[in-house]
Design a protein around this motif. Structure first.
Motif, PDB file in Angstrom:
ATOM      1  N   ALA A  24       0.830  -1.206   0.000  1.00 23.41           N
ATOM      2  CA  ALA A  24       0.000   0.000   0.000  1.00 23.41           C
ATOM      3  C   ALA A  24       0.865   1.256   0.000  1.00 23.41           C
ATOM      4  O   ALA A  24       0.553   2.239  -0.687  1.00 23.41           O
ATOM      5  N   SER A  28       0.947   3.911  -3.117  1.00 23.54           N
ATOM      6  CA  SER A  28       0.577   5.302  -2.866  1.00 23.54           C
ATOM      7  C   SER A  28       1.671   6.256  -3.303  1.00 23.54           C
ATOM      8  O   SER A  28       1.400   7.321  -3.889  1.00 23.54           O
ATOM      9  N   ASN A 144      -9.103  -3.195   8.310  1.00 19.72           N
ATOM     10  CA  ASN A 144      -9.147  -3.915   7.040  1.00 19.72           C
ATOM     11  C   ASN A 144      -8.000  -3.435   6.162  1.00 19.72           C
ATOM     12  O   ASN A 144      -7.328  -2.436   6.479  1.00 19.72           O
ATOM     13  N   GLN A 146      -7.774  -1.895   3.405  1.00 19.67           N
ATOM     14  CA  GLN A 146      -7.862  -0.547   2.862  1.00 19.67           C
ATOM     15  C   GLN A 146      -7.274   0.479   3.824  1.00 19.67           C
ATOM     16  O   GLN A 146      -6.813   1.549   3.403  1.00 19.67           O
ATOM     17  N   ASP A 147      -7.246   0.155   5.111  1.00 17.16           N
ATOM     18  CA  ASP A 147      -6.682   1.079   6.095  1.00 17.16           C
ATOM     19  C   ASP A 147      -5.202   1.339   5.845  1.00 17.16           C
ATOM     20  O   ASP A 147      -4.696   2.415   6.174  1.00 17.16           O
ATOM     21  N   THR A 149      -3.805   1.688   2.938  1.00 23.74           N
ATOM     22  CA  THR A 149      -3.746   2.734   1.913  1.00 23.74           C
ATOM     23  C   THR A 149      -4.037   4.097   2.520  1.00 23.74           C
ATOM     24  O   THR A 149      -3.357   5.091   2.216  1.00 23.74           O
ATOM     25  N   LEU A 150      -5.042   4.152   3.399  1.00 27.27           N
ATOM     26  CA  LEU A 150      -5.337   5.415   4.080  1.00 27.27           C
ATOM     27  C   LEU A 150      -4.159   5.865   4.936  1.00 27.27           C
ATOM     28  O   LEU A 150      -3.824   7.058   4.980  1.00 27.27           O
TER      29      LEU A 150
END
Length: 303
Positions: A24, A28, A144, A146-147, A149-150
């Motif tokens: 991730a 990014s 999860n 996706q966290d 990436t955040l």
């Protein structure tokens, strides 16, 4: 880093080159189209290996395909990877910045000592290369993928700012940064400058009858969410005793300026670290006076 040239960032970690946190972060950074991205990371998980290095034998290196980056998987530790990555033995130039992470689990307080993620950044610091370690406060059942990436996205402004700032003579070279991103990253409270606290998970041991009975802890040494493969076969002979670690409570900080407390309050904590933590002032004062009196102290046998 010369004016107008894209900054070169070396990525490493301790969860391994296939870990979602590293992927991730790389994705990014690549998607910004602002950086040249290199990867030199362990070929398998190396969590909680601290600052161990490979000394007695060579390490194996294999190029792997990661879109937008030049990447190598290494058989060594995170410190090995950082050292090799900045040495010019693997890549033709020294990176402008080393980023270690994103770790699955926070790295605060005394856990910083155990962390292979922090060690990757520390090793770069030893080699006079600016560095950052990044960890995400993963919580089983709430977090999860996706966290990650955040977490990467909220750290890109810091990464970009450091690449600008390191050109200035005033940039401090006697520290590196340890960043922890809160679990609820989508609703974080912003950046907060913190200091390494004294929080720690107290661990004990229990005897087990098989290797599958002792669950494996995750990178932050608190969660036990890594399952043993179904086809796992023990290589331990019957005459050996087996002991597994287990959590037996914790010691937490109550100081508002410490990393762990601020992280749990929802801040992205930014803690400058040195190679080693300085001893408390009262300890220094005690031993200064004590050392002068050592020749006059009685021997243990006379007590």
């Amino acid at each position: 880093m010369e004016g107008g040239k894209r900054g070169t960032i070396l990525i490493t970690n301790d969860d391994g080159i296939d870990a979602p946190g590293l992927r991730a972060l790389v994705d990014s950074l690549v998607n910004t189209n602002l950086f040249s991205v290199l990867v030199c990371a362990p070929d398998s998980e190396k969590s909680a290996v601290s600052h161990g290095i490979t000394w007695l034998h060579p390490i194996a290196v294999k190029q792997v395909n990661i879109d937008g980056a030049t990447a190598f998987a290494v058989s060594g530790t995170p410190a090995d990877c950082a050292s090799l990555g900045v040495s010019k033995a693997l890549f033709p130039t020294v990176p402008d910045l080393v980023v270690s992470g994103i770790n699955k689990g926070s790295n605060c307080g005394y856990h910083i000592v155990y962390s292979g993620t922090v060690a990757g950044a520390r090793e770069a610091f030893f080699n006079d290369v600016p560095s950052i370690s990044i960890s995400y406060d993963w919580i089983k059942g709430k977090s999860n993928l996706q966290d990650f990436t955040l977490a990467a996205q909220v750290c890109i402004p810091i990464i970009s700012a450091i690449l600008v700032e390191i050109k200035n003579p005033s940039f401090p070279r006697r520290c590196f940064l340890n960043i922890d991103v809160p679990n609820n990253v989508a609703n974080h409270k912003g950046y907060k400058l913190t200091k390494q606290g004294k929080s720690i998970i107290n661990m004990g041991w229990r005897q087990v009858i098989s290797e599958t009975e002792g669950q494996k802890m995750s990178s932050d040494m608190t969660n036990t969410d890594t399952e043993t493969p179904k086809n796992f076969e023990s290589s331990v002979s019957p005459e050996h005793l087996l002991f597994a670690r287990e959590v037996r409570g914790s010691v937490l900080d109550d100081d508002d300026d410490t990393d762990y407390k601020s992280l749990k309050e929802g801040y992205i904590t930014v803690s400058p670290l040195a190679a080693l933590s300085n001893v408390e002032v009262d300890c220094q004062a005690f031993f200064k006076n004590w050392l002068q009196s050592v020749p006059e102290l009685p021997s243990p046998s006379s007590l």
